[in-house]
Scaffold this active site. Structure first.
Site, PDB file in Angstrom:
ATOM      1  N   LYS A 187      20.003   5.574   3.915  1.00 33.24           N
ATOM      2  CA  LYS A 187      20.163   5.892   5.343  1.00 33.24           C
ATOM      3  C   LYS A 187      20.769   4.726   6.125  1.00 33.24           C
ATOM      4  O   LYS A 187      21.104   4.873   7.300  1.00 33.24           O
ATOM      5  CB  LYS A 187      18.806   6.297   5.926  1.00 33.24           C
ATOM      6  N   ILE A 247       6.472   2.774  -2.806  1.00 32.38           N
ATOM      7  CA  ILE A 247       7.290   1.821  -3.556  1.00 32.38           C
ATOM      8  C   ILE A 247       6.520   0.531  -3.800  1.00 32.38           C
ATOM      9  O   ILE A 247       6.506  -0.006  -4.915  1.00 32.38           O
ATOM     10  CB  ILE A 247       8.598   1.523  -2.799  1.00 32.38           C
ATOM     11  N   ASN A 266      15.879   8.902  -1.549  1.00 34.86           N
ATOM     12  CA  ASN A 266      14.486   9.324  -1.421  1.00 34.86           C
ATOM     13  C   ASN A 266      13.751   9.220  -2.750  1.00 34.86           C
ATOM     14  O   ASN A 266      14.330   9.464  -3.814  1.00 34.86           O
ATOM     15  CB  ASN A 266      14.431  10.780  -0.939  1.00 34.86           C
ATOM     16  N   VAL A 267      12.472   8.884  -2.671  1.00 37.91           N
ATOM     17  CA  VAL A 267      11.627   8.918  -3.865  1.00 37.91           C
ATOM     18  C   VAL A 267      10.637  10.071  -3.723  1.00 37.91           C
ATOM     19  O   VAL A 267      10.104  10.309  -2.640  1.00 37.91           O
ATOM     20  CB  VAL A 267      10.882   7.585  -4.096  1.00 37.91           C
ATOM     21  N   SER A 289       5.300   8.674   1.037  1.00 33.95           N
ATOM     22  CA  SER A 289       4.751   9.060   2.324  1.00 33.95           C
ATOM     23  C   SER A 289       5.893   9.566   3.205  1.00 33.95           C
ATOM     24  O   SER A 289       6.918   8.915   3.353  1.00 33.95           O
ATOM     25  CB  SER A 289       4.061   7.866   2.994  1.00 33.95           C
ATOM     26  N   SER A 300      -1.855  -1.539   6.421  1.00 32.05           N
ATOM     27  CA  SER A 300      -2.692  -0.345   6.277  1.00 32.05           C
ATOM     28  C   SER A 300      -3.954  -0.715   5.507  1.00 32.05           C
ATOM     29  O   SER A 300      -3.902  -1.026   4.311  1.00 32.05           O
ATOM     30  CB  SER A 300      -1.938   0.760   5.533  1.00 32.05           C
ATOM     31  N   GLY A 311       0.808  -1.222   0.000  1.00 31.15           N
ATOM     32  CA  GLY A 311       0.000   0.000   0.000  1.00 31.15           C
ATOM     33  C   GLY A 311       0.836   1.264   0.000  1.00 31.15           C
ATOM     34  O   GLY A 311       0.307   2.367  -0.169  1.00 31.15           O
TER      35      GLY A 311
END
Length: 623
Positions: A400, A280, A437-438, A442, A302, A277
């Site tokens: 990260k 990615i 990061n994309v 979210s 979710s 959900g």
């Protein structure tokens, strides 16, 4: 309007015939002309009216008359004149051929003029109403011509001042009486000389690097920049010129994307995607669907995310008439027995593990939930994949995880270590894919900035020098699938993220793209780095990496750790997290990840246990 055109056409037919007769037969009195033409003029009008009507000369909206309508007029007049000649002249052959030729020419000119005068009047009336934004168009091709035609109809809103183009053959020429200037000159000087308010890019396909360069020049000249839709977009619902957005500036199309390799990897396979959900996970579902898998299994905890995905994909299948079995499972991956039963029952061929808590500051305030969810969830899915013979397990990791300073980064690094070393003793091929990061995910900074801009600011940035790697979700997922298709087990694939982006400059660009001036219309405030955040991110733990056959994918250094020690330490970490002992759990995490540098770690902590590496798969290294 139709009746008026009918009267005008009758007058045109009469006048054309009279002028042609006077020229070829000599001066005639009115009585003589009437006597000579009492049959010819009614026949001429009747025949020509039939063709004018059939070709739609009385149905057209004249203020939109263009080139194709001019061709239609030419066909109608030509056929009308030809058949009139046959009907009138065939029995007696008393009229000279030249008379009909002149009649055709005069009729064509007058009918054409009567149809195009309204458009000319409409455009000039709009111009007199007031001058709008001065617009320069980049690209003097077919798309530029289509856009400028539209702008010329809106003279009260826009005033096109010219084109610029890269083609030297076009320089110095004119389109719609607008000059074509060389793009190789100084764009800032051109913008200033012509007092341009807005630049519209009218090129069908442009690279993001080129677009970024043009955008920066426009921004330095305080000129708003937009981009025209392609002709294919014009055929759909998106017909308006759109503002450039941040995705246009950062988009990169992988040049070496091998869809045949991905197709061989995914076609007719059962594919399980955890975290389906999320940004990615949902894109993995969409992309996988393109390659006709046998079944797609989506797992997420979710409810709303899973519901949205199910609705979207079922609609997509209905539209494309594709066939694929689906199963949507609402499940917490920390429940080991339940996860095991799902994988045992479904027996997927490939698992993409995208489920994780990813919001760095939120996990700093809720460290134990983050540790248990990210590590326990990964172990449960990985063990079940190993136990039930999954062909390949793909861990979605993050930049990260490199020299982590946050709970989130450390948990992802531990997950990398776990699947790398589980691969040593499993028939399942375990690989990880690491990227930054994309956009739009979210917790991403972009939606936050856009919301702050909509509210009038201020836009909050953590630090003026903070940088991040960014990639579009679609591009990231394409490369994840590419990397997974060539993995043999144990690799950590690293995606080429391009150049790091300064977050301050991104905030300035977003404000400018919204038509506002940074620091003037909308302020930018620096609030300091939040817990767990770094000034810049890295993709490699050290400089050791191995190239693949694909330019955008490399393999990082593999770290092997004694399995008993790894498994025991991870068990301790999870137990300490369950009892919420923060200092001890951080110390245990640093034992596995020496590069972990968390603010809450004891400063005198330097204990790193000696590691006995397993003598498997030859090369053995310790991070």
């Amino acid at each position: 309007m139709r009746y008026l055109l009918l009267i005008v056409d009758f007058l045109i037919v009469t006048l054309s015939w009279a002028v042609s007769c006077w020229f070829f037969l000599g001066p005639l009195s009115l009585d003589e002309l009437i006597q000579a033409s009492k049959i010819s003029i009614p026949v001429l009008f009747a025949v020509k009216f039939v063709f004018f009507y059939r070709f739609g000369l009385y149905r057209a909206i004249l203020r939109y008359a263009g080139f194709h309508f001019g061709i239609t007029i030419c066909k109608a007049v030509t056929l009308g004149s030809f058949f009139s000649f046959l009907i009138i002249n065939y029995p007696l052959n008393k009229w000279p051929m030249g008379l009909f030729m002149m009649d055709w020419l005069i009729t064509l000119f007058l009918v054409g003029s009567s149809r195009f005068v309204p458009r000319y009047y409409s455009e000039n009336t709009q111009q007199e109403k007031g001058v709008g934004k001065r617009v320069l168009l980049y690209g003097a091709g077919d798309l530029g011509d289509a856009v400028v035609r539209n702008l010329l109809k809106q003279k009260n809103e826009y005033e096109p001042v010219g084109f610029i183009d890269d083609d030297p053959r076009k320089i110095g020429r004119k389109v719609h009486d607008l000059p074509i200037l060389s793009a190789h000159g100084d764009l800032e000087k051109i913008l200033k000389k012509y007092r341009v308010d807005e630049l519209i890019i009218t090129i069908s396909s442009v690279s993001s690097d080129w677009l970024r360069d043009i955008f920066k020049k426009c921004r330095s000249a305080n000129v708003f920049c937009r981009i025209a839709p392609t002709f294919s977009d014009m055929m759909g619902s998106n017909v308006s010129i759109k503002n450039i957005d941040i995705t246009d500036l950062l988009k990169r199309d992988p040049k070496d994307l091998d869809e045949k390799q991905i197709d061989r990897f995914l076609r007719r396979k059962k594919i399980l995607i955890t975290g389906a959900g999320g940004s990615i996970g949902s894109e993995l579902m969409r992309q996988a669907l393109r390659f006709r898998p046998k079944k797609l299994l989506a797992i997420d905890n979710s409810e709303f995310g899973l519901y949205k995905l199910e609705e979207e994909l079922r609609e997509q299948i209905r539209e494309k008439k594709a066939y694929c079995k689906f199963r949507f499972v609402l499940q917490d991956l920390c429940l080991e027995e339940r996860v095991d039963r799902i994988i045992q029952a479904e027996k997927p061929d490939i698992v993409f593990h995208a489920a994780a808590y990813k919001h760095v500051p939120l996990l700093e305030s809720n460290p134990f939930a983050g540790i248990i969810n990210n590590i326990r969830g990964t172990i449960n899915v990985a063990k079940a994949a190993d136990r039930h013979g999954v062909e390949k397990f793909v861990l979605i990791s993050t930049d990260k995880a490199v020299h982590p300073t946050s709970i989130m980064g450390a948990t992802k690094r531990i997950c990398e270590l776990y699947i790398q070393n589980l691969n040593l003793q499993s028939h399942t091929e375990f690989v990880a894919v690491r990227f930054g990061n994309v956009l739009g995910s979210s917790g991403s900074v972009i939606p936050k900035f856009l919301d702050q801009i909509r509210k009038g600011g201020p836009v909050t940035v953590t630090h003026p020098n903070v940088t991040r790697y960014f990639m579009l979700t679609q591009e990231a997922v394409e490369l994840v699938m590419q990397a997974a298709s060539i993995g043999h087990g144990g690799e950590i694939f690293i995606l080429n993220m391009g150049k790091p982006v300064k977050i301050k400059e991104m905030a300035e660009d977003l404000i400018f793209l919204a038509g506002k001036a940074p620091y003037k219309d909308i302020d930018i405030q620096f609030i300091g780095l939040r817990p767990g955040e770094k000034l810049y991110e890295e993709l490699l733990i050290d400089e050791t990496e191995k190239k693949t056959q694909y330019e955008n994918i490399t393999i990082g250094k593999i770290t092997y750790i004694d399995w008993n020690r790894l498994d025991s330490t991870i068990g301790d970490i999870l137990e300490l997290a369950r009892h919420e002992n923060k200092v001890q759990v951080l110390t245990a995490m640093k034992e596995l990840v020496p590069g972990f540098n968390h603010i809450d770690l004891p400063r005198d902590e330097a204990a790193v246990t000696n590691v006995v590496s397993l003598p498997l798969k030859s090369a053995v290294s310790v991070e």
